[in-house]
Design a protein around this motif. Sequence first.
Motif, PDB file in Angstrom:
ATOM      1  N   GLN A  24       0.819  -1.213   0.000  1.00 26.51           N
ATOM      2  CA  GLN A  24       0.000   0.000   0.000  1.00 26.51           C
ATOM      3  C   GLN A  24       0.856   1.267   0.000  1.00 26.51           C
ATOM      4  OE1 GLN A  24      -2.410  -0.818   3.502  1.00 26.51           O
ATOM      5  NE2 GLN A  24      -4.205  -1.233   2.224  1.00 26.51           N
ATOM      6  N   GLU A  25       2.040   1.161   0.582  1.00 30.08           N
ATOM      7  CA  GLU A  25       2.930   2.311   0.734  1.00 30.08           C
ATOM      8  C   GLU A  25       3.798   2.556  -0.507  1.00 30.08           C
ATOM      9  OE1 GLU A  25       6.452   3.614   3.914  1.00 30.08           O
ATOM     10  OE2 GLU A  25       5.183   1.861   4.301  1.00 30.08           O
ATOM     11  N   LEU A  26       3.964   1.535  -1.345  1.00 32.17           N
ATOM     12  CA  LEU A  26       4.925   1.626  -2.452  1.00 32.17           C
ATOM     13  C   LEU A  26       4.719   2.858  -3.346  1.00 32.17           C
ATOM     14  CD1 LEU A  26       5.270  -2.126  -3.527  1.00 32.17           C
ATOM     15  CD2 LEU A  26       6.973  -0.718  -2.337  1.00 32.17           C
ATOM     16  N   PRO A  27       3.498   3.173  -3.783  1.00 32.21           N
ATOM     17  CA  PRO A  27       3.356   4.359  -4.644  1.00 32.21           C
ATOM     18  C   PRO A  27       3.805   5.645  -3.972  1.00 32.21           C
ATOM     19  CG  PRO A  27       1.406   2.964  -4.796  1.00 32.21           C
ATOM     20  CD  PRO A  27       2.219   2.443  -3.648  1.00 32.21           C
ATOM     21  N   ASP A  28       3.531   5.800  -2.697  1.00 33.04           N
ATOM     22  CA  ASP A  28       3.961   6.999  -1.988  1.00 33.04           C
ATOM     23  C   ASP A  28       5.475   7.062  -1.846  1.00 33.04           C
ATOM     24  OD1 ASP A  28       1.363   7.900  -1.673  1.00 33.04           O
ATOM     25  OD2 ASP A  28       1.108   6.935   0.281  1.00 33.04           O
ATOM     26  N   LEU A  29       6.117   5.901  -1.852  1.00 33.14           N
ATOM     27  CA  LEU A  29       7.576   5.863  -1.783  1.00 33.14           C
ATOM     28  C   LEU A  29       8.218   6.187  -3.132  1.00 33.14           C
ATOM     29  CD1 LEU A  29       8.066   2.618   0.351  1.00 33.14           C
ATOM     30  CD2 LEU A  29       8.496   4.972   1.091  1.00 33.14           C
ATOM     31  N   GLY A  30       7.427   6.164  -4.193  1.00 32.22           N
ATOM     32  CA  GLY A  30       7.962   6.444  -5.515  1.00 32.22           C
ATOM     33  C   GLY A  30       8.081   5.240  -6.415  1.00 32.22           C
ATOM     34  N   TYR A  31       7.713   4.067  -5.916  1.00 33.89           N
ATOM     35  CA  TYR A  31       7.732   2.875  -6.761  1.00 33.89           C
ATOM     36  C   TYR A  31       6.547   2.914  -7.729  1.00 33.89           C
ATOM     37  CZ  TYR A  31      11.271   0.838  -3.697  1.00 33.89           C
ATOM     38  OH  TYR A  31      12.442   0.595  -2.994  1.00 33.89           O
ATOM     39  N   THR A  32       6.800   2.552  -8.966  1.00 33.85           N
ATOM     40  CA  THR A  32       5.746   2.550  -9.976  1.00 33.85           C
ATOM     41  C   THR A  32       5.266   1.153 -10.315  1.00 33.85           C
ATOM     42  OG1 THR A  32       7.375   2.450 -11.766  1.00 33.85           O
ATOM     43  CG2 THR A  32       6.659   4.640 -11.042  1.00 33.85           C
ATOM     44  N   ASP A  33       6.110   0.140 -10.051  1.00 36.64           N
ATOM     45  CA  ASP A  33       5.860  -1.213 -10.519  1.00 36.64           C
ATOM     46  C   ASP A  33       6.101  -2.234  -9.414  1.00 36.64           C
ATOM     47  OD1 ASP A  33       6.517   0.408 -12.903  1.00 36.64           O
ATOM     48  OD2 ASP A  33       6.478  -1.483 -14.008  1.00 36.64           O
ATOM     49  N   ALA A  34       5.330  -3.331  -9.455  1.00 33.07           N
ATOM     50  CA  ALA A  34       5.621  -4.523  -8.665  1.00 33.07           C
ATOM     51  C   ALA A  34       5.590  -5.715  -9.621  1.00 33.07           C
ATOM     52  CB  ALA A  34       4.598  -4.714  -7.550  1.00 33.07           C
ATOM     53  N   TRP A  35       6.657  -6.483  -9.627  1.00 33.12           N
ATOM     54  CA  TRP A  35       6.788  -7.622 -10.531  1.00 33.12           C
ATOM     55  C   TRP A  35       6.986  -8.898  -9.731  1.00 33.12           C
ATOM     56  CZ3 TRP A  35       7.234  -7.286 -16.077  1.00 33.12           C
ATOM     57  CH2 TRP A  35       7.105  -5.976 -16.576  1.00 33.12           C
ATOM     58  N   TRP A  54      -4.518  -3.860  -3.179  1.00 28.86           N
ATOM     59  CA  TRP A  54      -3.888  -3.087  -2.107  1.00 28.86           C
ATOM     60  C   TRP A  54      -3.341  -1.745  -2.604  1.00 28.86           C
ATOM     61  CZ3 TRP A  54      -0.535  -7.798  -0.232  1.00 28.86           C
ATOM     62  CH2 TRP A  54      -1.361  -8.697   0.470  1.00 28.86           C
ATOM     63  N   ALA A  55      -2.891  -1.700  -3.853  1.00 33.03           N
ATOM     64  CA  ALA A  55      -2.265  -0.487  -4.389  1.00 33.03           C
ATOM     65  C   ALA A  55      -2.770  -0.265  -5.804  1.00 33.03           C
ATOM     66  CB  ALA A  55      -0.747  -0.611  -4.361  1.00 33.03           C
ATOM     67  N   PRO A  56      -3.942   0.347  -5.957  1.00 38.35           N
ATOM     68  CA  PRO A  56      -4.591   0.444  -7.267  1.00 38.35           C
ATOM     69  C   PRO A  56      -3.858   1.282  -8.305  1.00 38.35           C
ATOM     70  CG  PRO A  56      -6.182   0.757  -5.499  1.00 38.35           C
ATOM     71  CD  PRO A  56      -4.839   0.794  -4.874  1.00 38.35           C
ATOM     72  N   SER A  57      -2.761   1.948  -7.934  1.00 37.27           N
ATOM     73  CA  SER A  57      -2.036   2.722  -8.940  1.00 37.27           C
ATOM     74  C   SER A  57      -0.775   2.029  -9.448  1.00 37.27           C
ATOM     75  CB  SER A  57      -1.648   4.100  -8.377  1.00 37.27           C
ATOM     76  OG  SER A  57      -0.734   3.969  -7.312  1.00 37.27           O
ATOM     77  N   LEU A  58      -0.360   0.947  -8.810  1.00 40.20           N
ATOM     78  CA  LEU A  58       0.857   0.262  -9.241  1.00 40.20           C
ATOM     79  C   LEU A  58       0.644  -0.452 -10.565  1.00 40.20           C
ATOM     80  CD1 LEU A  58       2.301  -1.561  -6.096  1.00 40.20           C
ATOM     81  CD2 LEU A  58       3.345   0.361  -7.310  1.00 40.20           C
ATOM     82  N   ARG A  59       1.669  -0.419 -11.421  1.00 39.89           N
ATOM     83  CA  ARG A  59       1.680  -1.313 -12.566  1.00 39.89           C
ATOM     84  C   ARG A  59       2.227  -2.650 -12.095  1.00 39.89           C
ATOM     85  NH1 ARG A  59       5.026  -1.220 -18.257  1.00 39.89           N
ATOM     86  NH2 ARG A  59       6.770  -1.274 -16.797  1.00 39.89           N
ATOM     87  N   LEU A  60       1.655  -3.728 -12.595  1.00 42.35           N
ATOM     88  CA  LEU A  60       1.982  -5.076 -12.144  1.00 42.35           C
ATOM     89  C   LEU A  60       2.470  -5.906 -13.321  1.00 42.35           C
ATOM     90  CD1 LEU A  60      -1.299  -5.529 -10.097  1.00 42.35           C
ATOM     91  CD2 LEU A  60       0.907  -4.737  -9.222  1.00 42.35           C
ATOM     92  N   GLY A  61       3.493  -6.729 -13.081  1.00 41.82           N
ATOM     93  CA  GLY A  61       4.013  -7.528 -14.177  1.00 41.82           C
ATOM     94  C   GLY A  61       4.535  -8.879 -13.725  1.00 41.82           C
ATOM     95  N   THR A  62       4.426  -9.860 -14.599  1.00 45.50           N
ATOM     96  CA  THR A  62       5.003 -11.182 -14.353  1.00 45.50           C
ATOM     97  C   THR A  62       6.343 -11.256 -15.065  1.00 45.50           C
ATOM     98  OG1 THR A  62       3.837 -12.135 -16.264  1.00 45.50           O
ATOM     99  CG2 THR A  62       2.763 -12.303 -14.124  1.00 45.50           C
ATOM    100  N   ALA A  63       7.365 -11.675 -14.331  1.00 43.95           N
ATOM    101  CA  ALA A  63       8.695 -11.781 -14.931  1.00 43.95           C
ATOM    102  C   ALA A  63       9.406 -13.015 -14.375  1.00 43.95           C
ATOM    103  CB  ALA A  63       9.514 -10.520 -14.646  1.00 43.95           C
ATOM    104  N   ALA A 313      14.272   2.337   2.109  1.00 49.89           N
ATOM    105  CA  ALA A 313      15.539   3.017   1.917  1.00 49.89           C
ATOM    106  C   ALA A 313      15.981   3.062   0.465  1.00 49.89           C
ATOM    107  CB  ALA A 313      16.624   2.331   2.759  1.00 49.89           C
ATOM    108  N   LEU A 314      15.500   2.120  -0.333  1.00 41.95           N
ATOM    109  CA  LEU A 314      15.888   2.038  -1.744  1.00 41.95           C
ATOM    110  C   LEU A 314      14.934   2.806  -2.649  1.00 41.95           C
ATOM    111  CD1 LEU A 314      16.862  -1.742  -1.861  1.00 41.95           C
ATOM    112  CD2 LEU A 314      18.440   0.187  -2.137  1.00 41.95           C
ATOM    113  N   ARG A 315      14.023   3.545  -2.076  1.00 37.66           N
ATOM    114  CA  ARG A 315      13.067   4.322  -2.867  1.00 37.66           C
ATOM    115  C   ARG A 315      13.820   5.252  -3.806  1.00 37.66           C
ATOM    116  NH1 ARG A 315      10.105   8.278   1.307  1.00 37.66           N
ATOM    117  NH2 ARG A 315       9.215   9.065  -0.627  1.00 37.66           N
ATOM    118  N   PRO A 316      13.241   5.586  -4.950  1.00 40.36           N
ATOM    119  CA  PRO A 316      13.925   6.514  -5.868  1.00 40.36           C
ATOM    120  C   PRO A 316      13.993   7.916  -5.283  1.00 40.36           C
ATOM    121  CG  PRO A 316      11.690   6.083  -6.621  1.00 40.36           C
ATOM    122  CD  PRO A 316      11.947   5.141  -5.475  1.00 40.36           C
ATOM    123  N   ARG A 317      15.058   8.608  -5.641  1.00 41.04           N
ATOM    124  CA  ARG A 317      15.210  10.002  -5.198  1.00 41.04           C
ATOM    125  C   ARG A 317      14.891  10.937  -6.339  1.00 41.04           C
ATOM    126  NH1 ARG A 317      14.674   9.248   0.042  1.00 41.04           N
ATOM    127  NH2 ARG A 317      16.468   8.269   1.056  1.00 41.04           N
TER     128      ARG A 317
END
Length: 317
Positions: A24-35, A54-63, A313-317
């Motif tokens: 849920q927090e990932l978009p606010d941290l700056g993450y755009t994708d979860a794979w 949980w995070a309706p704005s994330l792009r999701l991918g299978t890899a 800590a690894l969020r984009p700057r």
Amino acid sequence: MTNRWGITIPFTGVPLAAHRELVQELPDLGYTDAWSAETAGTDAFSPLLLASQWAPSLRLGTAIVPVYTRGPGLLAMSAATLAECAPGRFVLGIGTSSPVIVEGWNAAEFSEPFARTRDTLRFLRAALAGEKVTEKYPTFSVSKFRLERIPDPAPPIMLAALRPGMLKLAAKEADGAITNWLAPADVPKVREVLGPEPELAARIFVCPTEDAEAARGLGRLLISSYLTVPVYAKFHDWLGREEILAPMHQAWAAGDRKAANAAIPDEVVDDLIVHGSPEACRERVQSYVDNGLTTPVIALLPTGGDPFEQVRALRPR
């Protein structure tokens, strides 16, 4: 900074349901994708299905999802289900996987990997567009298949691609390529074959610790496990590491894994495994983007620390 910054889910040692807080927090941290990935842990679709809610704005991918371990129709249904739950936000990544996973663990035949991937891609294009498919492809046949729930829009399809043949197929018929186990300096060679326009995603193994020897020890274990698989061995021959990795391959072929690990030079580990402080790791991931990668997908390696805090800590700057 790239417009995309991805993370691999689920995290080692964390129950699936316990991911909700961080996802849920990932978009606010700056993450755009979860794979996701698919080997012998979770399947590729279930973690993303949870994340879609949980995070309706994330792009999701299978890899990636292997093209052999599900029938063509089931693969289309799984993709359509997730695409319905995350409309316009799901990317279907498919690929060959490996003989160990396909034959050893799933009792399927690993044959004609290029052709099977091409045929699966062509079937999925038709099926996910809602077409009724009756087709004798070179590697399998489908008779009168039509999805009952057609995703709108149909998800893009990306191919796992390491060397020129699959990269060219990805450029010609897919929506991009997913690669793996490469250094920032390797990206231009891959990009040259793929071309400047298609999306290029890569899973990047990140070990956020300043204990370099511990990171290299873990890195050696992973490198000897993966790069001795024939497809990855050929990939690194193509990238120019044939000579430097020859001692590892010789020891592995002789059945001496300890010697194989010891034969991997520090420079190879440091090329392929991102380690150091979170800031140093972030800068190293950014260097992939600076060299032509579209979508970096961080795969967090276990250090004994709190993975949620490490992701923060690894969020984009």
